[in-house]
Structure formats: C-alpha cells, structure tokens
Write a protein that holds these residues in place. Sequence first.
Motif, PDB file in Angstrom:
ATOM      1  N   ILE A  92       0.865  -1.186   0.000  1.00  0.00           N
ATOM      2  CA  ILE A  92       0.000   0.000   0.000  1.00  0.00           C
ATOM      3  C   ILE A  92       0.898   1.232   0.000  1.00  0.00           C
ATOM      4  O   ILE A  92       1.764   1.362   0.874  1.00  0.00           O
ATOM      5  N   ARG A  94       0.914   5.360   0.127  1.00  0.00           N
ATOM      6  CA  ARG A  94       0.030   6.474   0.503  1.00  0.00           C
ATOM      7  C   ARG A  94       0.719   7.823   0.322  1.00  0.00           C
ATOM      8  O   ARG A  94       1.868   7.987   0.741  1.00  0.00           O
ATOM      9  N   GLY A  99      -8.925   6.602   4.791  1.00  0.00           N
ATOM     10  CA  GLY A  99      -9.258   5.178   4.961  1.00  0.00           C
ATOM     11  C   GLY A  99      -8.803   4.623   6.293  1.00  0.00           C
ATOM     12  O   GLY A  99      -8.842   5.301   7.317  1.00  0.00           O
ATOM     13  N   SER A 100      -8.327   3.367   6.255  1.00  0.00           N
ATOM     14  CA  SER A 100      -8.021   2.646   7.497  1.00  0.00           C
ATOM     15  C   SER A 100      -6.959   3.354   8.358  1.00  0.00           C
ATOM     16  O   SER A 100      -6.992   3.262   9.579  1.00  0.00           O
ATOM     17  N   ASP A 129      -6.486  -9.445   5.779  1.00  0.00           N
ATOM     18  CA  ASP A 129      -5.262  -8.813   5.252  1.00  0.00           C
ATOM     19  C   ASP A 129      -4.563  -7.928   6.301  1.00  0.00           C
ATOM     20  O   ASP A 129      -4.476  -6.700   6.146  1.00  0.00           O
ATOM     21  N   ASP A 175      -3.879   7.200  -2.597  1.00  0.00           N
ATOM     22  CA  ASP A 175      -3.159   5.978  -2.216  1.00  0.00           C
ATOM     23  C   ASP A 175      -3.492   4.873  -3.202  1.00  0.00           C
ATOM     24  O   ASP A 175      -4.384   5.032  -4.046  1.00  0.00           O
ATOM     25  N   PHE A 176      -2.781   3.788  -3.137  1.00  0.00           N
ATOM     26  CA  PHE A 176      -3.084   2.637  -3.998  1.00  0.00           C
ATOM     27  C   PHE A 176      -2.457   1.371  -3.441  1.00  0.00           C
ATOM     28  O   PHE A 176      -1.575   1.430  -2.576  1.00  0.00           O
ATOM     29  N   ARG A 201      -7.081   5.219  -4.686  1.00  0.00           N
ATOM     30  CA  ARG A 201      -8.013   6.293  -4.322  1.00  0.00           C
ATOM     31  C   ARG A 201      -7.659   7.490  -5.186  1.00  0.00           C
ATOM     32  O   ARG A 201      -6.510   7.953  -5.174  1.00  0.00           O
ATOM     33  N   ARG A 217     -17.792   1.700  -1.472  1.00  0.00           N
ATOM     34  CA  ARG A 217     -17.612   1.424  -0.044  1.00  0.00           C
ATOM     35  C   ARG A 217     -18.484   2.326   0.817  1.00  0.00           C
ATOM     36  O   ARG A 217     -19.067   1.905   1.801  1.00  0.00           O
TER      37      ARG A 217
HETATM   38  N1  UDP Z   1      -6.775  -1.551  -1.290  1.00  0.00           N
HETATM   39  C1  UDP Z   1      -7.052  -2.523  -2.240  1.00  0.00           C
HETATM   40  N2  UDP Z   1      -7.354  -3.784  -1.822  1.00  0.00           N
HETATM   41  C2  UDP Z   1      -7.378  -4.140  -0.514  1.00  0.00           C
HETATM   42  C3  UDP Z   1      -7.097  -3.160   0.453  1.00  0.00           C
HETATM   43  C4  UDP Z   1      -6.794  -1.866   0.037  1.00  0.00           C
HETATM   44  O1  UDP Z   1      -7.013  -2.261  -3.441  1.00  0.00           O
HETATM   45  O2  UDP Z   1      -7.631  -5.324  -0.201  1.00  0.00           O
HETATM   46  C5  UDP Z   1      -6.447  -0.178  -1.724  1.00  0.00           C
HETATM   47  C6  UDP Z   1      -7.567   0.798  -1.451  1.00  0.00           C
HETATM   48  O3  UDP Z   1      -8.414   0.932  -2.575  1.00  0.00           O
HETATM   49  C7  UDP Z   1      -6.824   2.075  -1.194  1.00  0.00           C
HETATM   50  C8  UDP Z   1      -5.486   1.637  -0.590  1.00  0.00           C
HETATM   51  O4  UDP Z   1      -5.347   0.266  -0.962  1.00  0.00           O
HETATM   52  O5  UDP Z   1      -6.565   2.725  -2.427  1.00  0.00           O
HETATM   53  C9  UDP Z   1      -5.388   1.795   0.917  1.00  0.00           C
HETATM   54  O6  UDP Z   1      -6.483   1.178   1.513  1.00  0.00           O
HETATM   55  P1  UDP Z   1      -6.810   1.205   3.084  1.00  0.00           P
HETATM   56  O7  UDP Z   1      -5.835   0.361   3.795  1.00  0.00           O
HETATM   57  O8  UDP Z   1      -6.967   2.612   3.547  1.00  0.00           O
HETATM   58  O9  UDP Z   1      -8.152   0.445   3.010  1.00  0.00           O
HETATM   59  P2  UDP Z   1      -9.542   0.601   3.687  1.00  0.00           P
HETATM   60  O10 UDP Z   1      -9.469  -0.378   4.809  1.00  0.00           O
HETATM   61  O11 UDP Z   1      -9.740   2.002   4.066  1.00  0.00           O
HETATM   62  O12 UDP Z   1     -10.453   0.133   2.560  1.00  0.00           O
END
Ligand code: UDP
Length: 260
Positions: A92, A94, A99-100, A129, A175-176, A201, A217
Amino acid sequence: MKKGKKLYEGKAKIIFASTDKNLVIQHFKDDATAFNNQKKANIEGKGILNNRISEHILSALKDANIENHLIKRLNMREQLIDLVEIIPIEFIVRNIVTGSLTKRLNIEDGTKLNRPLIEFCYKNDGLGDPLVAKEHIYAFEWASEKEIDYITEQCMRINDFLLGMFKGIGIKLVDFKIEFGKRKSDGKIILADEISPDTCRLWDAETDKKLDKDRFRKDLGEIIEGYQEVARRLGILHEQTNNIRPIKFPKPIEVKIKKK
Ligand code: UDP
C-alpha cells in the motif's frame, strides 16, 4: 490466443490458462466487494473499465521501463499476462492519509504526507489482510530482504510516475495497492495484478470528489460514472464509446403493407 481452463477465481477477476505455459488470461468481472467480503455488488461495466484503465496504466509503466505482467489486452474484459507466483503481500502506497490509516493512528482525513508511506499487508482474507512489519515478511519467508528492497524501490518509482500521470489530468493520487509476483519464465520479480479505480483512491484535484471504489464502499452512488470519468480523462473513453451499458433498441414496428 485460445482460452484454457479456469485456474483461479478471485473477487473481481478470473485467471484462465492459455496455449502458452508461461502466459495466462486475466478476465475482469463486474463484481465488487468491500470490508473483507461483507459488502458485495455487481456493478455493470466495471470490469470493462478496469480492463481498459489497467491496460493503459501498465502500458505506460512499461514504456517508462517499469516491468509488469501485461502482454496485451485481448478484448473488452480480458488481457494476456505473464504467469507469476504472487508474493502474498499487498503493498500500500500512501500520499494522503485516508481510509483505514485515519482510524488506526487517529490522523485527520486528508492530511498530506511529506513523503510517501509504504505499508505491508499479509494477503489473507480469513485474517482480513493484516498489516505486518518487514520482519514478519522475512521471518515467515514470504519474501527476502533483497526482494523487499527491490519492490520498495519499484513502489516509489511507480508512485512517482502515477502521481505525475494523474496530476496531468486533474486527479490526486491519494493511495493505492499493488502486488508483485515472480515471473514463471525467468523468476524475475515484476508488478502484477491490476492498477485501476478498484485499487487506487483518486480524488478530483479541484473538488476532492471521489472517482474510485470509495463511491461503492461509502454508498456515494454514481460508481460507474466515477470510473468513466477517470477513463475519459486518461483519453481511453471517446465520446461515441462513452455509453458502456448495452444499448436497448426498441422492438421493430411491424409495418403492414396493404395489397392494392
Ligand atoms: N486496497 C485494495 N485492496 C485491498 C485493500 C486496500 O485495493 O484489499 C487499496 C484501497 O483501494 C486504497 C489503498 O489500498 O486505495 C489503501 O487502503 P486502506 O488500507 O486505507 O483500506 P480501507 O481499509 O480504508 O479500505
């Protein structure tokens, strides 16, 4: 290229064998999932858009000498790719906190990071994950230190490239998530999976309007319109192909010609 048997079915994609043992066919479905499979939907046309967007991005990365699994797009929903053994880590990257991460560390949504942050998550649906440290990756031999150093360097290069590419079309790359695998033909580590609004995102630079999977989401509506906007700005969707939903033609009107 002939399609062989199904090798693997994931949440948004299916992998089929091809006639070449080192290549496989990646099929993009319209299925969407979120929150570790708790939320599910079928978003008509999403697979077609992700196939085109990911093809566009991975080709551009290839032109910039960033190796990846894409060989060529085959049709509306499928692309030919290198067969790889996926490293079980989600990388990931950022640039802006959302998000998380906002919840995990209580950081205000939208905070700009002074340098990109790379996080490692262990790919395991049953565990949701979980975030792991590099030391976990080495201890459980998911990848070596040398491999992680190389992947981290690739992540930074990919982020640099994508930041510029999206900036040029008025989009903030927030992020991606990317995945890497070992290519079967030569064992080289390359970028795999996909890069699309499902995995990034993307916020409009002026309004911060979300143009990615967060529309699904967070129940923001107009999901496909967000993806279409990304495709349109990337120059993939032209006016005449803008309507990716099947056009329903009215039934032909029966015309009876009276015999004189
Ligand atoms: N993301 C993804 N697949 C996953 C988890 C995350 O493609 O299984 C991408 C999500 O679209 C974002 C970035 O990774 O662009 C960071 O995600 P985050 O950990 O903030 O995920 P959240 O729990 O908020 O969905």
